[in-house]
Structures are given as structure tokens and as C-alpha cells.
Design a protein around this motif. Structure first.
Motif, PDB file in Angstrom:
ATOM      1  N   ASN A   1      11.119   5.338  -9.350  1.00 42.51           N
ATOM      2  CA  ASN A   1      11.433   6.665  -8.828  1.00 42.51           C
ATOM      3  C   ASN A   1      10.538   6.945  -7.639  1.00 42.51           C
ATOM      4  N   GLU A   2      11.123   6.980  -6.460  1.00 44.78           N
ATOM      5  CA  GLU A   2      10.391   7.306  -5.231  1.00 44.78           C
ATOM      6  C   GLU A   2       9.208   6.391  -4.992  1.00 44.78           C
ATOM      7  N   GLY A   3       9.374   5.122  -5.219  1.00 43.71           N
ATOM      8  CA  GLY A   3       8.289   4.189  -4.948  1.00 43.71           C
ATOM      9  C   GLY A   3       8.664   2.801  -5.395  1.00 43.71           C
ATOM     10  N   PRO A   4       7.883   1.801  -4.971  1.00 45.17           N
ATOM     11  CA  PRO A   4       8.229   0.414  -5.287  1.00 45.17           C
ATOM     12  C   PRO A   4       7.873  -0.008  -6.707  1.00 45.17           C
ATOM     13  N   LEU A   5       6.988   0.727  -7.361  1.00 46.20           N
ATOM     14  CA  LEU A   5       6.544   0.310  -8.682  1.00 46.20           C
ATOM     15  C   LEU A   5       7.645   0.539  -9.701  1.00 46.20           C
ATOM     16  N   ARG A   6       7.827  -0.438 -10.560  1.00 49.57           N
ATOM     17  CA  ARG A   6       8.869  -0.359 -11.579  1.00 49.57           C
ATOM     18  C   ARG A   6       8.231  -0.220 -12.955  1.00 49.57           C
TER      19      ARG A   6
ATOM     20  N   ARG B   1      15.963   4.967 -10.396  1.00 51.56           N
ATOM     21  CA  ARG B   1      16.906   3.853 -10.274  1.00 51.56           C
ATOM     22  C   ARG B   1      16.556   2.840 -11.366  1.00 51.56           C
ATOM     23  N   TYR B   2      17.537   2.500 -12.164  1.00 50.40           N
ATOM     24  CA  TYR B   2      17.339   1.617 -13.309  1.00 50.40           C
ATOM     25  C   TYR B   2      17.813   0.212 -12.957  1.00 50.40           C
ATOM     26  N   TYR B   3      16.933  -0.740 -13.166  1.00 43.57           N
ATOM     27  CA  TYR B   3      17.204  -2.121 -12.826  1.00 43.57           C
ATOM     28  C   TYR B   3      17.285  -2.984 -14.081  1.00 43.57           C
ATOM     29  N   CYS B   4      18.305  -3.818 -14.123  1.00 40.20           N
ATOM     30  CA  CYS B   4      18.394  -4.828 -15.168  1.00 40.20           C
ATOM     31  C   CYS B   4      17.571  -6.035 -14.740  1.00 40.20           C
ATOM     32  N   ALA B   5      16.893  -6.633 -15.686  1.00 46.36           N
ATOM     33  CA  ALA B   5      16.041  -7.786 -15.400  1.00 46.36           C
ATOM     34  C   ALA B   5      16.282  -8.869 -16.439  1.00 46.36           C
ATOM     35  N   GLY B   6      16.117 -10.107 -16.027  1.00 45.14           N
ATOM     36  CA  GLY B   6      16.295 -11.196 -16.974  1.00 45.14           C
ATOM     37  C   GLY B   6      15.501 -12.417 -16.567  1.00 45.14           C
ATOM     38  N   ALA B   7      15.140 -13.228 -17.559  1.00 48.67           N
ATOM     39  CA  ALA B   7      14.386 -14.446 -17.282  1.00 48.67           C
ATOM     40  C   ALA B   7      14.537 -15.416 -18.440  1.00 48.67           C
ATOM     41  N   PRO B   8      14.408 -16.711 -18.163  1.00 46.13           N
ATOM     42  CA  PRO B   8      14.318 -17.677 -19.265  1.00 46.13           C
ATOM     43  C   PRO B   8      13.026 -17.418 -20.036  1.00 46.13           C
ATOM     44  N   LEU B   9      13.033 -17.749 -21.288  1.00 47.09           N
ATOM     45  CA  LEU B   9      11.863 -17.493 -22.125  1.00 47.09           C
ATOM     46  C   LEU B   9      11.318 -18.811 -22.671  1.00 47.09           C
ATOM     47  N   PRO B  10      10.156 -19.244 -22.218  1.00 48.86           N
ATOM     48  CA  PRO B  10       9.547 -20.452 -22.796  1.00 48.86           C
ATOM     49  C   PRO B  10       9.299 -20.269 -24.282  1.00 48.86           C
ATOM     50  N   SER B  11       9.317 -21.376 -25.006  1.00 49.03           N
ATOM     51  CA  SER B  11       9.165 -21.302 -26.459  1.00 49.03           C
ATOM     52  C   SER B  11       7.801 -20.755 -26.865  1.00 49.03           C
ATOM     53  N   THR B  12       6.847 -20.811 -25.959  1.00 45.71           N
ATOM     54  CA  THR B  12       5.497 -20.350 -26.277  1.00 45.71           C
ATOM     55  C   THR B  12       5.289 -18.871 -25.973  1.00 45.71           C
ATOM     56  N   ARG B  13       6.301 -18.199 -25.451  1.00 42.49           N
ATOM     57  CA  ARG B  13       6.125 -16.814 -25.027  1.00 42.49           C
ATOM     58  C   ARG B  13       7.037 -15.895 -25.817  1.00 42.49           C
ATOM     59  N   ARG B  14       6.652 -14.613 -25.862  1.00 40.33           N
ATOM     60  CA  ARG B  14       7.498 -13.580 -26.451  1.00 40.33           C
ATOM     61  C   ARG B  14       8.098 -12.746 -25.334  1.00 40.33           C
ATOM     62  N   CYS B  15       9.273 -12.217 -25.609  1.00 46.62           N
ATOM     63  CA  CYS B  15       9.939 -11.343 -24.632  1.00 46.62           C
ATOM     64  C   CYS B  15       9.275  -9.980 -24.684  1.00 46.62           C
ATOM     65  N   THR B  16       8.483  -9.673 -23.680  1.00 47.11           N
ATOM     66  CA  THR B  16       7.801  -8.387 -23.619  1.00 47.11           C
ATOM     67  C   THR B  16       7.979  -7.787 -22.229  1.00 47.11           C
ATOM     68  N   ILE B  17       7.676  -6.516 -22.112  1.00 44.91           N
ATOM     69  CA  ILE B  17       7.764  -5.848 -20.808  1.00 44.91           C
ATOM     70  C   ILE B  17       6.828  -6.528 -19.816  1.00 44.91           C
ATOM     71  N   ASN B  18       5.633  -6.830 -20.246  1.00 46.09           N
ATOM     72  CA  ASN B  18       4.667  -7.435 -19.339  1.00 46.09           C
ATOM     73  C   ASN B  18       5.097  -8.830 -18.908  1.00 46.09           C
ATOM     74  N   PHE B  19       5.687  -9.591 -19.796  1.00 41.06           N
ATOM     75  CA  PHE B  19       6.176 -10.925 -19.434  1.00 41.06           C
ATOM     76  C   PHE B  19       7.312 -10.809 -18.423  1.00 41.06           C
ATOM     77  N   LEU B  20       8.298  -9.988 -18.757  1.00 44.41           N
ATOM     78  CA  LEU B  20       9.497  -9.927 -17.926  1.00 44.41           C
ATOM     79  C   LEU B  20       9.196  -9.373 -16.545  1.00 44.41           C
TER      80      LEU B  20
END
Length: 125
Positions: free
Chosen positions: A38-43, A90-109
Motif C-alpha cells: 500500500n503506497e510503497g514498495p514493501l510487501r 494491492r494484493y499479489y499472488c506469490a509462488g515458489a518451489p519448496l526444497p524438502s528441507t524448508r517449510r512454506c512460510t511468509i519469510n521463505f516465500l
């Protein structure tokens, strides 16, 4: 290359609801989620969903937003209830492959994601 497309944004009054949808074409990601700006580059991380069904929510949306996957078509949904003016952005969809050693978290993605172009949400008081 996987392409992410968002839909479902729009306007709502405080207390109302909207549902966003993200469709991945050309493939699929193991870790997907929603961020907003919202009104800036940070998501700001809103919510993420891992293929194992794990979820994580940002503190500001807990108990109001629900992230889910439609298993039939692998689309990602964000149900937003009790919307407030501070949810505007502005809402953005995000996606990434997930290595077996990692968990799907906000910080990871946040650091590895491919991004959609976003969809605008406006909430009035």
C-alpha cells in the motif's frame, strides 16, 4: 515458466468480505501465498499455503482471512472477512518451489517468490 494471475479484487465497506483467486498456468508451485503493498514498495506477508496443507498468516489478518487451495484446479483463494480500511492495498499472488528441507512460510516465500501482477482491494470506512 509458471505464470501467476490474480482476480477478485474490488471495493468493499468496512466489515465486508472479498475473495481473491490466484491461478498458476504453465506449472505449479509447492509454496504459494499472498502479499500486499500500500503506497510503497514493501510487501506485507498476508498468508501462505504449502502443498502439505500447512498455512501461516500475518498478525494483522489472523482470524479474519482464510487461505485455501481448490484441489480440482490447484487455484489459490484468499477469503477476506471483516475487512478494514487498513486492508486496502494491492494484493499479489506469490509462488515458489519448496526444497524438502524448508517449510512454506511468509519469510521463505518473500525472498524466493515469483509474483503475479496484483489485484487492487479498496476498503472504505
Amino acid at each position: 515458466q509458471v505464470r501467476l494471475s490474480e482476480s477478485g479484487g474490488g471495493s468493499a465497506q468496512a466489515g465486508g468480505s472479498l475473495t481473491l483467486t490466484c491461478v498458476a498456468s504453465g506449472g505449479a508451485y509447492d509454496c504459494m501465498g499472498w502479499f500486499r503493498a500500500n503506497e510503497g514498495p514493501l510487501r506485507e506477508g498476508v498468508a501462505v499455503f504449502g502443498r502439505d496443507g500447512s498455512t501461516e498468516y500475518g498478525d494483522s489478518v489472523k482470524d479474519r482471512f482464510t487461505i485455501s487451495e481448490d484441489k480440482a484446479d490447484k487455484s489459490l483463494h484468499l477469503r477476506m472477512d471483516n475487512l478494514q480500511p487498513e486492508d486496502t492495498g494491492r494484493y499479489y499472488c506469490a509462488g515458489a518451489p519448496l526444497p524438502s528441507t524448508r517449510r512454506c512460510t511468509i519469510n521463505f516465500l518473500r525472498h524466493v517468490a515469483a509474483w503475479g501482477r496484483g489485484t487492487q482491494v479498496s476498503v472504505s470506512a
